[in-house]
Design a protein around this motif. Structure first.
Motif, PDB file in Angstrom:
ATOM      1  N   LYS A  46      -7.348   7.920  -4.795  1.00  0.00           N
ATOM      2  CA  LYS A  46      -8.573   7.124  -4.751  1.00  0.00           C
ATOM      3  C   LYS A  46      -8.659   6.256  -3.506  1.00  0.00           C
ATOM      4  CE  LYS A  46      -9.739   6.979  -9.646  1.00  0.00           C
ATOM      5  NZ  LYS A  46     -10.199   6.121 -10.775  1.00  0.00           N
ATOM      6  N   HIS A  47      -7.553   6.180  -2.776  1.00  0.00           N
ATOM      7  CA  HIS A  47      -7.523   5.384  -1.545  1.00  0.00           C
ATOM      8  C   HIS A  47      -7.143   6.271  -0.369  1.00  0.00           C
ATOM      9  CE1 HIS A  47      -6.868   2.258  -4.667  1.00  0.00           C
ATOM     10  NE2 HIS A  47      -7.518   1.478  -3.839  1.00  0.00           N
ATOM     11  N   SER A  79      -8.856  -0.374 -10.996  1.00  0.00           N
ATOM     12  CA  SER A  79      -9.794  -0.581  -9.894  1.00  0.00           C
ATOM     13  C   SER A  79     -10.791  -1.689 -10.231  1.00  0.00           C
ATOM     14  CB  SER A  79     -10.561   0.709  -9.615  1.00  0.00           C
ATOM     15  OG  SER A  79     -11.680   0.467  -8.809  1.00  0.00           O
ATOM     16  N   ARG A 102      -5.115   0.470   3.743  1.00  0.00           N
ATOM     17  CA  ARG A 102      -5.836   1.349   2.822  1.00  0.00           C
ATOM     18  C   ARG A 102      -7.194   0.773   2.444  1.00  0.00           C
ATOM     19  NH1 ARG A 102      -3.275   0.553  -3.325  1.00  0.00           N
ATOM     20  NH2 ARG A 102      -4.430  -1.378  -3.733  1.00  0.00           N
ATOM     21  N   SER A 103      -8.092   1.648   2.064  1.00  0.00           N
ATOM     22  CA  SER A 103      -9.386   1.267   1.491  1.00  0.00           C
ATOM     23  C   SER A 103      -9.768   2.308   0.459  1.00  0.00           C
ATOM     24  CB  SER A 103     -10.474   1.190   2.565  1.00  0.00           C
ATOM     25  OG  SER A 103     -10.218   0.130   3.462  1.00  0.00           O
ATOM     26  N   LYS A 104     -10.522   1.879  -0.531  1.00  0.00           N
ATOM     27  CA  LYS A 104     -10.991   2.811  -1.546  1.00  0.00           C
ATOM     28  C   LYS A 104     -11.941   3.809  -0.899  1.00  0.00           C
ATOM     29  CE  LYS A 104     -11.384   1.349  -5.637  1.00  0.00           C
ATOM     30  NZ  LYS A 104     -10.328   2.238  -6.212  1.00  0.00           N
ATOM     31  N   SER A 152     -15.881   3.494   0.099  1.00  0.00           N
ATOM     32  CA  SER A 152     -16.281   2.090  -0.024  1.00  0.00           C
ATOM     33  C   SER A 152     -16.768   1.560   1.318  1.00  0.00           C
ATOM     34  CB  SER A 152     -15.092   1.251  -0.498  1.00  0.00           C
ATOM     35  OG  SER A 152     -14.066   1.247   0.496  1.00  0.00           O
ATOM     36  N   VAL A 166       0.812  -1.217   0.000  1.00  0.00           N
ATOM     37  CA  VAL A 166       0.000   0.000   0.000  1.00  0.00           C
ATOM     38  C   VAL A 166       0.843   1.264   0.000  1.00  0.00           C
ATOM     39  CG1 VAL A 166      -1.977  -1.107   1.081  1.00  0.00           C
ATOM     40  CG2 VAL A 166      -0.245  -0.031   2.523  1.00  0.00           C
ATOM     41  N   THR A 170      -5.585   5.748   3.761  1.00  0.00           N
ATOM     42  CA  THR A 170      -5.075   4.835   4.769  1.00  0.00           C
ATOM     43  C   THR A 170      -5.627   5.247   6.132  1.00  0.00           C
ATOM     44  OG1 THR A 170      -3.079   3.734   5.606  1.00  0.00           O
ATOM     45  CG2 THR A 170      -2.960   6.114   5.299  1.00  0.00           C
ATOM     46  N   TYR A 193     -13.935   1.356   3.834  1.00  0.00           N
ATOM     47  CA  TYR A 193     -13.577   2.728   4.229  1.00  0.00           C
ATOM     48  C   TYR A 193     -14.447   3.181   5.405  1.00  0.00           C
ATOM     49  CZ  TYR A 193     -13.294   7.876   3.528  1.00  0.00           C
ATOM     50  OH  TYR A 193     -13.148   9.231   3.683  1.00  0.00           O
TER      51      TYR A 193
END
Length: 340
Positions: free
Chosen positions: A129-130, A307, A270-272, A275, A81, A132, A278
């Protein structure tokens, strides 16, 4: 004068000593990732370091990735990440970036991608786009109070569901649970050999926590340790873990263990942005920190879009979710190495 050199096996210890003290460096800058990637994929690493007066003053791990699915790229660092330049001097950063651009042109890649946590090249195109999720650890009560009220209730329910937690040395329970989980999400699993290499290379800094219910593994997690941080990284659960709240119990148990060890930071990864994962992490009391992935375009004319939300991958994801588990475990490693 700052000189750029390629990393060789004899310099791994010097590289990691720099990583241990450089503020910009992360677990994913460790030289061990070069060994893992070399031994489990056909990608080509180009790990570079800057040296001045005999001392390392900057590093940049790079890997050439050739993928039929996603094209030809030079990435810092695939499967990770975070990445990009970690340095203690502006001159080292500039030299490493110039060397990386030259290498990308020589290799004729589509693009160079640097996975920085914070922007380092304001004149390069970038994507955020992500996000953390990191926050300081407190004691158990403080960690609970940092969560949103509903998440605290979920943790209490998970604790009441008669879970047990064990630290595993073998891969079998983890690999079964994790490969089932990612298959259900429509994602190819990494090879067993990849996870074995992580254990072998990072040793005590790589740990598997498995949660059982009524004697059966229902969720499992491979975490990494770096400095005073814990990083839950490869985690999953069987379908029944959802109603049992087993993964909530798993992440909470790891948080308790990290607190007991005196660690300072829980890095939830991390996450989009926007989402489900997230928002899930926000419920745990984590605030999102947008990641800045920066690009130097070589043959490409626009930024890549790899993605899973890209419409051209939807059919593949639905098809993969229907595969028998055994078949997904056999085919997954051939595809997952391209999901860099």
């Amino acid at each position: 004068m700052v000189v750029i050199k390629p990393l060789n096996l004899k310099e791994h210890d010097r590289w990691d000593q720099f990583v241990a003290t450089c503020e910009d460096a992360t677990f994913f800058h460790r030289a061990g990732w070069k060994s893992v990637i070399e031994s489990t994929t056909d990608h080509t690493p180009y790990y570079l370091y800057a040296e001045q007066d005999g001392q390392i003053c900057g590093i940049l791990p790079l890997v050439e990735v050739k993928s039929l699915l996603f094209g030809h790229s030079l990435v810092s660092t695939p499967f990770c990440v975070y990445g990009g330049v970690a340095s203690t001097s502006g001159a080292a950063t500039a030299k490493l970036l110039d060397h990386a651009k030259t290498l990308a042109k020589t290799l004729r890649v589509d693009y160079l991608e640097l996975r920085h946590r914070h922007a380092k090249t304001p004149d390069w195109p970038a994507k955020s786009k992500h996000a953390t999720f990191r926050r300081p650890l407190s004691d158990d009560d403080g960690n609970l109070q940092a969560m949103k009220r509903k998440q605290r209730a979920v943790i209490r329910q998970a604790i009441s569901n008669d879970h047990t937690a064990t630290i595993e040395t073998g891969l079998d329970p983890f690999f079964h649970v994790y490969s089932t989980s990612v298959r259900n999400l429509g994602t190819p699993v990494f090879s067993r050999r990849f996870f074995q290499a992580l254990q072998a290379v990072f040793k005590h800094d790589c740990e598997i926590l498995t949660i059982h219910h009524q004697g059966r593994p229902v969720s499992s997690l491979m975490s990494f340790y770096f400095r005073d941080e814990v990083l839950p990284y490869y985690g999953g659960g069987l379908p029944e873990s959802r109603s049992l709240k087993s993964m909530d119990f798993m992440y909470w148990n790891l948080m308790q263990r990290a607190t007991a060890k005196g660690l300072a930071t829980y890095d939830f990864g991390r996450s989009k942005i926007d989402s489900g994962p997230y928002h899930y992490k926000r419920h745990w009391g984590f605030e999102p920190e947008p990641l800045c992935y920066e690009y130097h375009l070589v043959k490409a004319t626009q930024l890549p879009d790899n993605s899973p939300n890209n419409p051209k991958y939807r059919y593949f994801i639905k098809l993969w979710q229907r595969l028998p588990l055994g078949l997904s475990q056999q085919l997954g490693p051939y595809l997952s190495k391209n999901l860099a």
